[in-house]
Structure formats: structure tokens, C-alpha cells
Motif scaffolding. Sequence first.
Motif, PDB file in Angstrom:
ATOM      1  N   GLY A 293       5.687  12.867 -19.613  1.00 32.34           N
ATOM      2  CA  GLY A 293       4.570  13.428 -20.383  1.00 32.34           C
ATOM      3  C   GLY A 293       4.227  14.782 -19.804  1.00 32.34           C
ATOM      4  N   SER A 294       4.813  15.588 -19.083  1.00 30.38           N
ATOM      5  CA  SER A 294       4.481  16.818 -18.325  1.00 30.38           C
ATOM      6  C   SER A 294       4.140  17.714 -19.257  1.00 30.38           C
ATOM      7  CB  SER A 294       5.557  17.063 -17.377  1.00 30.38           C
ATOM      8  OG  SER A 294       5.404  18.365 -16.789  1.00 30.38           O
ATOM      9  N   GLN A 295       3.004  18.131 -19.319  1.00 29.85           N
ATOM     10  CA  GLN A 295       2.506  19.395 -20.502  1.00 29.85           C
ATOM     11  C   GLN A 295       3.439  20.620 -20.265  1.00 29.85           C
ATOM     12  OE1 GLN A 295       0.011  17.675 -18.858  1.00 29.85           O
ATOM     13  NE2 GLN A 295      -0.963  16.336 -20.095  1.00 29.85           N
ATOM     14  N   GLN A 296       3.539  21.048 -18.926  1.00 29.46           N
ATOM     15  CA  GLN A 296       4.328  22.149 -18.405  1.00 29.46           C
ATOM     16  C   GLN A 296       5.771  22.089 -18.616  1.00 29.46           C
ATOM     17  OE1 GLN A 296       2.083  20.217 -16.551  1.00 29.46           O
ATOM     18  NE2 GLN A 296       1.174  21.433 -14.834  1.00 29.46           N
ATOM     19  N   ALA A 297       6.346  20.967 -18.665  1.00 30.01           N
ATOM     20  CA  ALA A 297       7.854  20.790 -18.927  1.00 30.01           C
ATOM     21  C   ALA A 297       7.803  20.927 -20.559  1.00 30.01           C
ATOM     22  CB  ALA A 297       8.138  19.254 -18.455  1.00 30.01           C
ATOM     23  N   TYR A 298       7.044  20.339 -21.298  1.00 37.42           N
ATOM     24  CA  TYR A 298       7.007  20.301 -22.529  1.00 37.42           C
ATOM     25  C   TYR A 298       6.837  21.739 -23.204  1.00 37.42           C
ATOM     26  CZ  TYR A 298       7.080  15.360 -23.334  1.00 37.42           C
ATOM     27  OH  TYR A 298       7.562  13.718 -23.440  1.00 37.42           O
ATOM     28  N   TYR A 299       6.087  22.486 -22.516  1.00 39.84           N
ATOM     29  CA  TYR A 299       5.664  23.908 -23.018  1.00 39.84           C
ATOM     30  C   TYR A 299       7.012  24.716 -22.713  1.00 39.84           C
ATOM     31  CZ  TYR A 299       4.420  28.780 -22.002  1.00 39.84           C
ATOM     32  OH  TYR A 299       4.478  30.061 -21.910  1.00 39.84           O
ATOM     33  N   GLY A 322      -0.357  18.027 -26.050  1.00 41.96           N
ATOM     34  CA  GLY A 322      -1.659  17.570 -26.452  1.00 41.96           C
ATOM     35  C   GLY A 322      -2.930  18.481 -26.110  1.00 41.96           C
ATOM     36  N   GLY A 323      -2.568  19.987 -25.984  1.00 44.05           N
ATOM     37  CA  GLY A 323      -3.592  20.982 -25.851  1.00 44.05           C
ATOM     38  C   GLY A 323      -4.214  20.816 -24.539  1.00 44.05           C
TER      39      GLY A 323
END
Length: 674
Positions: A293-299, A322-323
Motif C-alpha cells: 500500500g505504499s503511497q510513494q510507490a503508487y505515485y 488515498g490523498g
Amino acid sequence: MSEPRPSRYPLLRRRRRARGGRRVWRPGPRLRLGIVLVAALVVLGGVVALALRPSPPSADQLFARSLAALERGNIHAAYADAQAAARAAPQAGIVQAVLARTLIDLGEGAAAEAALDRAVAVGFPNGRLHQLRAAASLLQGDPDAALAHVAQAEPAYADYALRVRARALAAKGQGAAAQAELGDLLSRSPGDGAAWADLGRIRLSAGEVGGAAAAAAQAVRMAPRDPAALTLQGEVVRSRYGLVGALPWFEAALRSDAYYHPALIEYAGTLGDAGRATDALAATRRALVSRPGSQQAYYLQAVIAARAGNRVLARRLLQLTGGVIGDIPGVMLLDGALAFADRQDEQAAGIWRRLVAAQPMNVTARRLLANALLRSGDAAGALDVIRPIVLRGDADGYALRLAARASATLGQHAQAAQLLDRAASGQRGPSTIFQSADALGALQAEASRAAGDPTYALGVIRGLASGGNLPQAVAQARALVAAAPGAPAAQLAYGDTLAASGRYAEAVAAYGRAADLSFDEPALLRLLDAYGRLNRPRDAAATLALYLSQNPQSIVGARILGGWQLGGGEVGAAIETLEGVRAAAGDREAGLLADLARAYALISEGAVARIYGRAAYALAPMSAAVTDAYGVALIAAGDRNGARQLLDKAVALAPGDAAIRAHRAEIGGAAAAR
């Protein structure tokens, strides 16, 4: 028919038919004996394997392995062994405490706090855990709670607690106090690699790249296998020298711990910017294994998808963040771009307005916001946003055309015409200080309220220069450099004030110091401009070559290189470079298309030259250089009459340009003597 002879091999002889007429095969006595022996060997081998298999490690062994892995920088291995030890000995409080320590190093504050609670529940003294509780609170975004726990830490853990305190102070905006406390710690314990890494991280966040570089070098020297120190060094090298030089440092961090999340994120981002999208995607996938769920990876995956033209996938991936990281400039830039591409103009404007508020000197963000506002019907807002750019002598044609459209929408037709004339001429003045929209008094008041914050000091310098008080602007910029010599922004501001005063020899020295701290596009462009004014082409060429060696995907760098190659007679290389720029940047820059027209004309590709010349002329019909390029293209295409008309116009637009007059003279005619 005669019966077949019986086989000489007993196992291959036909058997008598069984009841019902079917033949039944039965093993012979030798085969039955072989089967028995094989089965016995298999059973015996299994028994031997079970007897020789090592017994599972004990809780003590797992605990010792976890500590050893921590020592060599493999945090994930340390966590796995600590977790196994905790399962094997659930009543061992010390194991839970070490498990919490590994979770802290992995950035998992809530899980670390839970492990600390379990340690206390089985009898471990809570007084020995305050420094770890402080770190866990800080990871959960509560610096005040972290400071409260630090105050209760026992003297035996004072150094660790002080490091947490420094990070908490920095999180509260007290960077100077944080650096002072770490300085005191390092004066007592100069070999503390983790403290050096903390100091470097705080300095880098404050823009003190020079100080961060010194601290990062010490951190790596004292803790050569610490992935946090190695990752920091990679970030510093990337800032100072470029993308390619940073990659080995991130790779070294991942050799210590193959799933260290911060290193994977920085590695993936650097690979992507260097044009290695496949490798970048692989790194993001490892980051998602490391931290689901890493936000940085998804970005970063969204950026890769957007660069590949897959907006639907990019939007879906960005939604997975998820903002949580929506205030990061890069995320705002991408989020707005996706909204704008989907014709959601007001949403894009709202996103980019936040970006401009956070980075008021971000020219790209201002252009984007102005375009979104204009398309959403807010012409006045668009003009306000773009005005600081068009007030500059070096305003680009795109910004000028945006301002002209906004002015025309507001009924300011005379101003719109003037802006269009500037855009069409293609003439750009010297780079100047970015104009400040605020009054000087207000800027000075803000700076006095935030003494020690260089951001506000830079605002005052811009205000002084905008008001024409260059001597005082130079003096204030010099004072800022003395106070923060390792801050590239301070060096750039000092160089800008010197350049605005016409002191280019001094300005180039300041720009050189800035580039040594952060070799980015602003530093590159300032250096090239200053070298050009000082007639130092070799220094300019060496600077550009160094920049492109580290940033091979730079469109700005490639555009400059292509122009130089064309001017130097390297036509084939120029075409390759400029076509690469066009593929990446599109067909909206008249100067780029004009250069391509000239290049194809030089190799007698008249048809192609004509296409590029016509496209450039459609964008900037009042530019002498573009008109000249179109005329040269028509000469190559065999249209001498059309070329004559265009070159007459180019001479009229720039009568003092010797190259244009020479092109006109090539085709003869009465106008050639003008």
C-alpha cells in the motif's frame, strides 16, 4: 500365422490371458525384489534426512541473529528474526523491545508502539522504553508526544533520545535548534553514524545542501552499511551532481537491505527520471512488497503510466495513494495534469493554485495554472498568475500568448496586441530577478517575524531588486550567503543580483557555487547565460556536457545541445538531438521547428524542411529568425520566389542581422541590396 518366439528376457515375455480374455502383466521375481529394495532405500533416506536435519533455532538464537542483522544494516532480516523470536518466546519482554526497534527503523510507528505495549505487559520496565516510544510517536506524526517521552528517557539511552528530540524539533519547524542539539551530541560522540545521518537529513530538508553533504559523508564513513546513511548520500549526490551519479549509492543501500523502502523509492524515482522506466517499475514493485500500500510507490507508478500516455491507469494508481501525499509538489503537478487532460479545468486549477502558493517562483506551475484558469473562464485570475512571468525580459512565447489571450478576453486589446508582438518576434531579453508581487514592506515584516528562515530573506531580496534597489539587494544576498553558504538558493539569489547589476564575472562564480551544491536546470541555465555574456564558450560546453552526462533525459539540456550542434556544423547529430526533443516536447516551440527546418535544408531534404519551416512560421510569423528559417527551407525545396518574399520580410524585421542578409543575397534580386 506362426506364434512369435518367446523373448529371452523374462520380464518381456507374454503372460497368459486372464479371465475375460485380457492379458495381465505381472512383475517377475527380480523386479519385485528391486521394488522392495528401492522402497527400503527411500524410507531409509527419509529417516536419515530427518535425523540429520538441524533443529529449528531457539528464541535466543533468533534474538542474537536479529541483533546481528541490525548491526550490519539489514533491517528486514532483523525484523523477521525478532518476530520469530517473539513467537518462540512470547513472554520475553526484551525481544518485544528489539522487535519494536526494528519496526521503528522500518518506519512502522503504530506497530512499534504495539510491540512496546506487549513488552510492558510481560513485565519489561517501561522506564527503559521511553526513547523508543518517542520515536514511535514521531513516526505517527506527534512530535509533542515524542518530546514528552524524550524528557523521561533514562540516561543510558540519552544519545538515542537526543536524536529523536532533534528530529521532533525539526518536525516542529525548529531546524536551527535541532542542528544545535545534534552538534552537541556529535561533539561528544563523533563516531555516531546515525546522528550524522540525522543531521544530514535535517540540513537537506532545510536546503543546506553543502552542510548535508558533509554530514552524509561522515555518516557513510562511520556506518558504511547503514541503508539510511547510504540513501541520504544518494539524495545528496543526486542534488549536487545529477541522476546517474546517485544510482550507485541507492544500490549500495539495497545491498545492505534489499527491501529498504526509502532507498527503493528514491532509486525508482531516479531511474524513472533517467529514462529507465522498466527498472523503475521493478523497484516500485519491490517497494510495494516491502510496504504494502505504499503511497510513494503508487505515485511513481502513476508517473510512469502518465509518461507512457496511459492516463486511465495513471489516474487509478494516483487514487490508490488515498490523498495521503497530495501536498507533495510532484503529486500536485501530476494530479492537476490528469484533471486538465480530462477537461476538468476547475479541479486542475484548484490543485495547481495550491502548488503555486507553495512554490511562487515555479514558472511551469504558473503557466499551467494560468492555462487552466483561462480555459475555465477566469481570464482575470489567469492574467494575475502569469503577470510575474511576462514582466520579465526573458518571458517565453507560451506565457506571452497566454497573457495575450487573457487580456483579449478582458477587452484589453492593445495590451493583447503588444504581448502577441513580443511572442511573435521571438526576441527574449536577459534573465532577471523573479518579480515579487508583494510590497517590500510586507516582505520585510514577514522576514523579521521569521528571523533565521532564508525563504523570507529571499523574498526581501526579490522585493529590493524588483524595486530597482540593486545595491541593497546585492548586499542582502551577500549577507544571506555568509549566513548559509551551503544553500544553493542563496548562491543563486546572490548571482542574480550581481547579474542584474551587470557584474557577470562575479555572478558566474556565485552560479558555479550554486551548481556545485545543486546542479539543476536553473543553475545550468544561469551558468550558460553568464558564460555566453563573458564569451567563454568552452566553459559553457563543458558545463552542458557534464549536465547531460548526469541527466540524459533533460529536454532543456538537449534543446540547447541541438542548437549548438547545428551552429557548429554537426547537422546529422543536430537532427537526431532536435527530433528527440520534438518527440518529447511536442510541436509548439517555433524556435525548435525553425532549427529543424534549417537542419533539413542543409542536407538538401527540402520537402521536410518546408514542412518544419511552415509550422514554425505559423507559430511566430513576426520572428525574423523563424521567417529566415522558412525562407532557407523554401530555397532547399526549390521555391525561390517564395523564399525571396520571406527573406525580404526577414531582412525588414532584422536589418542588422548579417546571416539573414547573406541568405537573401544567395537568391539575388533587387531587394538583396537593401
